[in-house]
Design a protein around this motif. Structure first.
Motif, PDB file in Angstrom:
ATOM      1  N   ARG A   1       0.882  -0.972  -0.287  1.00  0.00           N
ATOM      2  CA  ARG A   1      -0.057  -0.256  -0.222  1.00  0.00           C
ATOM      3  C   ARG A   1       0.942   0.972  -0.300  1.00  0.00           C
ATOM      4  O   ARG A   1       1.369   1.445   1.055  1.00  0.00           O
ATOM      5  CB  ARG A   1      -1.133   0.121   0.895  1.00  0.00           C
TER       6      ARG A   1
ATOM      7  N   SER B   1       1.990   5.427  -1.152  1.00  0.00           N
ATOM      8  CA  SER B   1       1.461   6.693  -1.744  1.00  0.00           C
ATOM      9  C   SER B   1       3.211   7.479  -1.739  1.00  0.00           C
ATOM     10  O   SER B   1       3.878   7.761  -1.167  1.00  0.00           O
ATOM     11  CB  SER B   1       1.143   7.507  -0.665  1.00  0.00           C
TER      12      SER B   1
ATOM     13  N   ARG C   1       0.895  11.289   7.136  1.00  0.00           N
ATOM     14  CA  ARG C   1      -0.771  11.578   7.725  1.00  0.00           C
ATOM     15  C   ARG C   1      -1.415  12.598   7.565  1.00  0.00           C
ATOM     16  O   ARG C   1      -0.431  13.822   8.924  1.00  0.00           O
ATOM     17  CB  ARG C   1      -0.921  10.120   7.783  1.00  0.00           C
TER      18      ARG C   1
ATOM     19  N   THR D   1      -4.982   6.225  13.476  1.00  0.00           N
ATOM     20  CA  THR D   1      -4.646   7.010  12.660  1.00  0.00           C
ATOM     21  C   THR D   1      -3.900   5.810  12.063  1.00  0.00           C
ATOM     22  O   THR D   1      -3.847   5.421  10.576  1.00  0.00           O
ATOM     23  CB  THR D   1      -3.576   8.414  11.895  1.00  0.00           C
TER      24      THR D   1
ATOM     25  N   ARG E   1      -5.526   2.752  11.351  1.00  0.00           N
ATOM     26  CA  ARG E   1      -6.387   2.628   9.940  1.00  0.00           C
ATOM     27  C   ARG E   1      -5.518   2.707   8.714  1.00  0.00           C
ATOM     28  O   ARG E   1      -6.079   2.101   7.709  1.00  0.00           O
ATOM     29  CB  ARG E   1      -7.617   3.915   9.987  1.00  0.00           C
ATOM     30  N   ALA E   2      -4.478   3.154   8.638  1.00  0.00           N
ATOM     31  CA  ALA E   2      -3.518   3.322   7.202  1.00  0.00           C
ATOM     32  C   ALA E   2      -3.155   2.006   7.129  1.00  0.00           C
ATOM     33  O   ALA E   2      -2.505   1.417   5.633  1.00  0.00           O
ATOM     34  CB  ALA E   2      -2.451   3.876   7.819  1.00  0.00           C
TER      35      ALA E   2
ATOM     36  N   GLY F   1      -5.865  -0.314   5.486  1.00  0.00           N
ATOM     37  CA  GLY F   1      -5.949   0.256   4.193  1.00  0.00           C
ATOM     38  C   GLY F   1      -7.421   0.726   4.288  1.00  0.00           C
ATOM     39  O   GLY F   1      -8.281   1.226   3.387  1.00  0.00           O
ATOM     40  N   LEU F   2      -7.258   1.638   5.548  1.00  0.00           N
ATOM     41  CA  LEU F   2      -8.968   2.395   5.880  1.00  0.00           C
ATOM     42  C   LEU F   2      -9.386   3.831   5.803  1.00  0.00           C
ATOM     43  O   LEU F   2     -10.063   4.569   6.635  1.00  0.00           O
ATOM     44  CB  LEU F   2      -9.600   1.852   7.072  1.00  0.00           C
ATOM     45  N   ASP F   3      -8.274   4.520   5.810  1.00  0.00           N
ATOM     46  CA  ASP F   3      -7.636   5.932   6.832  1.00  0.00           C
ATOM     47  C   ASP F   3      -8.088   6.389   5.284  1.00  0.00           C
ATOM     48  O   ASP F   3      -7.108   7.694   4.481  1.00  0.00           O
ATOM     49  CB  ASP F   3      -6.217   6.376   6.614  1.00  0.00           C
ATOM     50  N   HIS F   4      -9.591   6.862   4.429  1.00  0.00           N
ATOM     51  CA  HIS F   4      -9.760   7.226   3.066  1.00  0.00           C
ATOM     52  C   HIS F   4      -9.910   8.353   3.690  1.00  0.00           C
ATOM     53  O   HIS F   4     -10.547   9.164   4.173  1.00  0.00           O
ATOM     54  CB  HIS F   4     -10.858   6.811   2.392  1.00  0.00           C
ATOM     55  N   GLY F   5      -9.567   9.670   2.809  1.00  0.00           N
ATOM     56  CA  GLY F   5      -9.844  11.372   2.997  1.00  0.00           C
ATOM     57  C   GLY F   5      -8.199  11.304   4.003  1.00  0.00           C
ATOM     58  O   GLY F   5      -7.996  12.882   3.749  1.00  0.00           O
TER      59      GLY F   5
END
Length: 258
Positions: free
Chosen positions: A7, A9, A29, A62, A65-66, A69-73
């Motif tokens: 995952r 970025s 983040r 946070t 959740r990262a 893979g759930l830290d959308h936004g």
């Protein structure tokens, strides 16, 4: 060896590391102008139980959740390497109220033996005979037991737990600590537990990290015998050190401090 999911970025993919279940590198983040994680690096070994402590707003949820893979936004960059089989358990059981307990546990589980595996998982958490119960018929502790069964029935390589016992009363929480540690020792997934409870972290984890303002400020390896008696002077030493890192007590420096 488990397959791995990259995952990413703003970073190039790296090869899977055999001795690491989780590899995080340069993770940042932010939400709007608020920076939550600041260039975080973390490695969790296969079968290692890691607890993450921090004050509210420190970035621990946070981070979890990262990894999930759930830290959308959230905006940010860095690299997260996790195994393909990841399971989550949250503060509330998130059982679907229109499904019976066994159906909740095996939801999405492939294979003709799924229901047999689900019954075995319920037996492991002490819910044998409750397969046909509805979620509302279970106590809060029993619902979390069912959630643990659901999280482990698929034999995950990584279990992510976000304050899974925070809503339980003190006595039920102690029983759940014993259950989770027993299940961990039986199945040996890597575990990342987010908690506010210092005693919970020392009771359950092999390693405890303290996150403050988006950076790790403390790391402790927990070396205690099975059973982890809170009356043990070493338990109290770990507890005092972590409370110091959290700003609750005067800081107590140790060799393990990062």
């Amino acid at each position: 060896m488990a397959s791995y999911d990259h995952r990413l970025s703003g970073a190039a993919a790296a090869p899977a590391v055999e001795r690491a279940a989780v590899r995080i590198s340069g993770l940042t983040r932010s939400f709007g102008d608020r920076h939550v994680l600041d260039d975080v690096d973390l490695t969790i070994g296969h079968g290692e139980f890691t607890a993450l402590l921090g004050r509210s707003g420190s970035g621990k949820s946070t981070l979890l959740r990262a990894v999930a893979g759930l830290d959308h936004g959230a905006a940010g960059s860095g690299e997260i390497l996790v195994p393909a089989r990841v399971s989550l358990v949250f503060q509330d059981s998130r059982l679907l109220p229109w499904l019976r307990i066994l159906d909740n546990v095996v939801l999405g589980l492939p294979g003709r033996d799924a229901r047999e595996r689900g019954r075995a998982a319920l037996d492991e958490v002490g819910l044998v005979g409750r397969e046909a119960a509805w979620p509302h018929e279970l106590s809060g502790g029993e619902q979390q037991r069912a959630a643990l069964a659901r999280s482990l029935v698929g034999a995950p390589d990584l279990l992510l737990a976000d304050e899974p016992f925070g809503s339980l009363d003190a006595l039920t929480r102690i029983r759940m600590h014993r259950l989770l540690r027993r299940l961990y020792e039986a199945h040996r997934p890597a575990v990342l537990l987010v908690t506010h409870d210092v005693d919970e972290a020392v009771t359950l984890a092999d390693r405890v990290l303290v996150l403050d303002e988006g950076r790790f400020v403390q790391e402790l390896r927990i070396d205690l015998p099975a059973g982890r008696d809170p009356g043990d002077p070493r338990f109290q030493h770990y507890r005092t050190t972590l409370l110091g890192a959290l700003g609750v007590l005067p800081a107590h420096r140790t060799k393990e401090q990062s």
